[in-house]
Design an enzyme around this catalytic site. Sequence first.
Site, PDB file in Angstrom:
ATOM      1  N   LYS A  17     -43.981 -12.981  22.495  1.00 28.78           N
ATOM      2  CA  LYS A  17     -43.267 -11.787  22.063  1.00 28.78           C
ATOM      3  C   LYS A  17     -41.867 -12.157  21.564  1.00 28.78           C
ATOM      4  O   LYS A  17     -41.114 -12.866  22.238  1.00 28.78           O
ATOM      5  CB  LYS A  17     -43.158 -10.794  23.214  1.00 28.78           C
ATOM      6  CG  LYS A  17     -42.413  -9.521  22.852  1.00 28.78           C
ATOM      7  CD  LYS A  17     -42.298  -8.597  24.056  1.00 28.78           C
ATOM      8  CE  LYS A  17     -41.440  -7.375  23.710  1.00 28.78           C
ATOM      9  NZ  LYS A  17     -41.271  -6.490  24.881  1.00 28.78           N
ATOM     10  N   ASP A  20     -58.149 -10.342  -1.486  1.00 28.01           N
ATOM     11  CA  ASP A  20     -58.512  -9.062  -2.097  1.00 28.01           C
ATOM     12  C   ASP A  20     -60.026  -8.866  -1.976  1.00 28.01           C
ATOM     13  O   ASP A  20     -60.809  -9.394  -2.769  1.00 28.01           O
ATOM     14  CB  ASP A  20     -58.082  -9.052  -3.571  1.00 28.01           C
ATOM     15  CG  ASP A  20     -58.171  -7.671  -4.190  1.00 28.01           C
ATOM     16  OD1 ASP A  20     -59.086  -6.917  -3.820  1.00 28.01           O
ATOM     17  OD2 ASP A  20     -57.312  -7.349  -5.024  1.00 28.01           O
ATOM     18  N   ILE A  21     -60.432  -8.113  -0.973  1.00 27.18           N
ATOM     19  CA  ILE A  21     -61.859  -7.928  -0.680  1.00 27.18           C
ATOM     20  C   ILE A  21     -62.573  -7.263  -1.851  1.00 27.18           C
ATOM     21  O   ILE A  21     -63.640  -7.701  -2.293  1.00 27.18           O
ATOM     22  CB  ILE A  21     -62.040  -7.090   0.601  1.00 27.18           C
ATOM     23  CG1 ILE A  21     -61.386  -7.786   1.792  1.00 27.18           C
ATOM     24  CG2 ILE A  21     -63.517  -6.832   0.873  1.00 27.18           C
ATOM     25  CD1 ILE A  21     -61.311  -6.939   3.055  1.00 27.18           C
ATOM     26  N   ASP A  69     -51.969  -5.375   2.175  1.00 32.15           N
ATOM     27  CA  ASP A  69     -51.797  -6.267   1.021  1.00 32.15           C
ATOM     28  C   ASP A  69     -51.126  -7.578   1.414  1.00 32.15           C
ATOM     29  O   ASP A  69     -51.317  -8.603   0.761  1.00 32.15           O
ATOM     30  CB  ASP A  69     -50.952  -5.580  -0.053  1.00 32.15           C
ATOM     31  CG  ASP A  69     -51.676  -4.385  -0.661  1.00 32.15           C
ATOM     32  OD1 ASP A  69     -52.905  -4.459  -0.826  1.00 32.15           O
ATOM     33  OD2 ASP A  69     -51.002  -3.385  -0.963  1.00 32.15           O
ATOM     34  N   ASN A 109     -50.766   0.601   8.596  1.00 26.39           N
ATOM     35  CA  ASN A 109     -50.488   1.754   7.726  1.00 26.39           C
ATOM     36  C   ASN A 109     -51.026   3.021   8.382  1.00 26.39           C
ATOM     37  O   ASN A 109     -51.562   2.980   9.486  1.00 26.39           O
ATOM     38  CB  ASN A 109     -51.090   1.532   6.338  1.00 26.39           C
ATOM     39  CG  ASN A 109     -52.586   1.270   6.409  1.00 26.39           C
ATOM     40  OD1 ASN A 109     -53.362   2.097   6.859  1.00 26.39           O
ATOM     41  ND2 ASN A 109     -52.996   0.072   5.966  1.00 26.39           N
ATOM     42  N   LYS A 111     -59.779  -4.707 -11.920  1.00 20.73           N
ATOM     43  CA  LYS A 111     -60.711  -5.318 -10.966  1.00 20.73           C
ATOM     44  C   LYS A 111     -62.162  -5.235 -11.420  1.00 20.73           C
ATOM     45  O   LYS A 111     -63.052  -5.754 -10.758  1.00 20.73           O
ATOM     46  CB  LYS A 111     -60.547  -4.668  -9.596  1.00 20.73           C
ATOM     47  CG  LYS A 111     -59.144  -4.876  -9.015  1.00 20.73           C
ATOM     48  CD  LYS A 111     -59.077  -4.545  -7.545  1.00 20.73           C
ATOM     49  CE  LYS A 111     -57.667  -4.798  -7.010  1.00 20.73           C
ATOM     50  NZ  LYS A 111     -57.562  -4.646  -5.546  1.00 20.73           N
ATOM     51  N   PHE A 136     -61.000   2.518  -3.861  1.00 18.26           N
ATOM     52  CA  PHE A 136     -60.133   3.680  -3.625  1.00 18.26           C
ATOM     53  C   PHE A 136     -58.724   3.321  -4.068  1.00 18.26           C
ATOM     54  O   PHE A 136     -58.308   2.164  -3.962  1.00 18.26           O
ATOM     55  CB  PHE A 136     -60.123   4.070  -2.151  1.00 18.26           C
ATOM     56  CG  PHE A 136     -61.161   5.100  -1.794  1.00 18.26           C
ATOM     57  CD1 PHE A 136     -60.791   6.394  -1.485  1.00 18.26           C
ATOM     58  CD2 PHE A 136     -62.505   4.765  -1.770  1.00 18.26           C
ATOM     59  CE1 PHE A 136     -61.740   7.350  -1.174  1.00 18.26           C
ATOM     60  CE2 PHE A 136     -63.472   5.707  -1.456  1.00 18.26           C
ATOM     61  CZ  PHE A 136     -63.082   7.001  -1.149  1.00 18.26           C
ATOM     62  N   LYS A 196     -56.281   0.064 -12.053  1.00 17.92           N
ATOM     63  CA  LYS A 196     -56.969  -0.684 -10.998  1.00 17.92           C
ATOM     64  C   LYS A 196     -58.460  -0.802 -11.300  1.00 17.92           C
ATOM     65  O   LYS A 196     -59.069  -1.856 -11.097  1.00 17.92           O
ATOM     66  CB  LYS A 196     -56.759   0.016  -9.652  1.00 17.92           C
ATOM     67  CG  LYS A 196     -57.331  -0.735  -8.453  1.00 17.92           C
ATOM     68  CD  LYS A 196     -56.943  -0.040  -7.143  1.00 17.92           C
ATOM     69  CE  LYS A 196     -57.496  -0.775  -5.932  1.00 17.92           C
ATOM     70  NZ  LYS A 196     -57.098  -0.104  -4.658  1.00 17.92           N
TER      71      LYS A 196
END
Length: 406
Positions: free
Chosen positions: A290, A307-308, A280, A211, A342, A324, A338
Amino acid sequence: MQVHPARPRILLGVTGGIAAYKAAELVRRLRAMGAEVQVVMTKAATRFVTPWTLQALSGRPVRTRLWDQTAEAAMGHIELARWAERVVIAPASADFLAKLRAGLADDLLSTLCLATEAPIAVAPAMNRRMWRHPATQENLAVLKKRGVQVWGPATGAQACGETGPGRMLEAAELCERIRAWLRPGPLNGKRVLITAGPTREAIDPVRFLSNRSSGKMGYALAQAAAEAGAQVVLVSGPTALAPPPVAELVRVESAKEMYEAVMARVENTAIFIAAAAVADYTPAVVQPHKIKKETEWLHLELVKTQDILAEVARRPKRPFTVGFAAETERLEEHARAKLERKGLDMIAANKVGKGVGFEVDENCLWVLWPGGARRLPLASKLTLARQLVALIAERYAAKNSAKDSR
């Protein structure tokens, strides 16, 4: 060591390098903030700036020699080592860092560093290749483990005509770091675990899913937490950023590696800040070779990563847990969901998209916690990080105070 807040005693070591000229401005600023400054120069440093200049600015005779007959008659180097409440080496050359790591004592400055019980900070300055050399990086890693603060270097144009990491931090920034270092911060002695940057999920030996996270916010938070007195452990995905002054830096690539690094270190952590943009999903199978461009379509099967943040929040004796939320729409709604889903203590939400959030130097945050919220307006990421760390410290203290009153 007890520090005198009104008149802190700072021993400033100046080593050889063109950045030695910045020591004059640093001395001036330190005196302006009320510090007593004793300058000690290496022989090489006197070739770049004269002792008379720094003596005039510091108001004290500059020491340059170990075998100074007048001073050493009373073991002057030991007296200086005892006098100092903080030792700052700025600039710190590659040669001096190697000396400090090896524990050599063949000149006045290296002898003082070995003899003092005061905390030591170094502000490296050198050519970019010297900075990146494995020997220099190994020396720094050892010094950090011993508790030496490493400030910088900055990246930019160098006197040699090259561009890259190796510039000494400017006097204004060094002065601010010293100011923060001298005062007990709100997180003094607390262990803070922070994740930063993206993860890379391998598809084959040359390709990966990732990302746009640059890691700047997570690194700024690590610096801000260290300034607040915390013992910071930073688990970082791949970035091009210079390491902040942390107790431990753990470099990882994948979400799995980040999960394992966090779980191995979360025990006895007071605060966990999950600033990393963890993938994710990850490919179900990593191809051993390759993938060739032989078909019109390529199908990838993806599976969820661990999911840490949720895992840390579920621990029986969990740390104060901060997440975050990077969103493209309905920012507060998604962040609040969220936070509740969590079971977090706090969440910092920001919008992302073209020119916003990722890969930029400024940001703004909407910070939420059970029963409260605060908006942090647009500012540099380091300024935001300092504001957020102050808010985290405030909420952490409030939560512990509520626990103690039960």
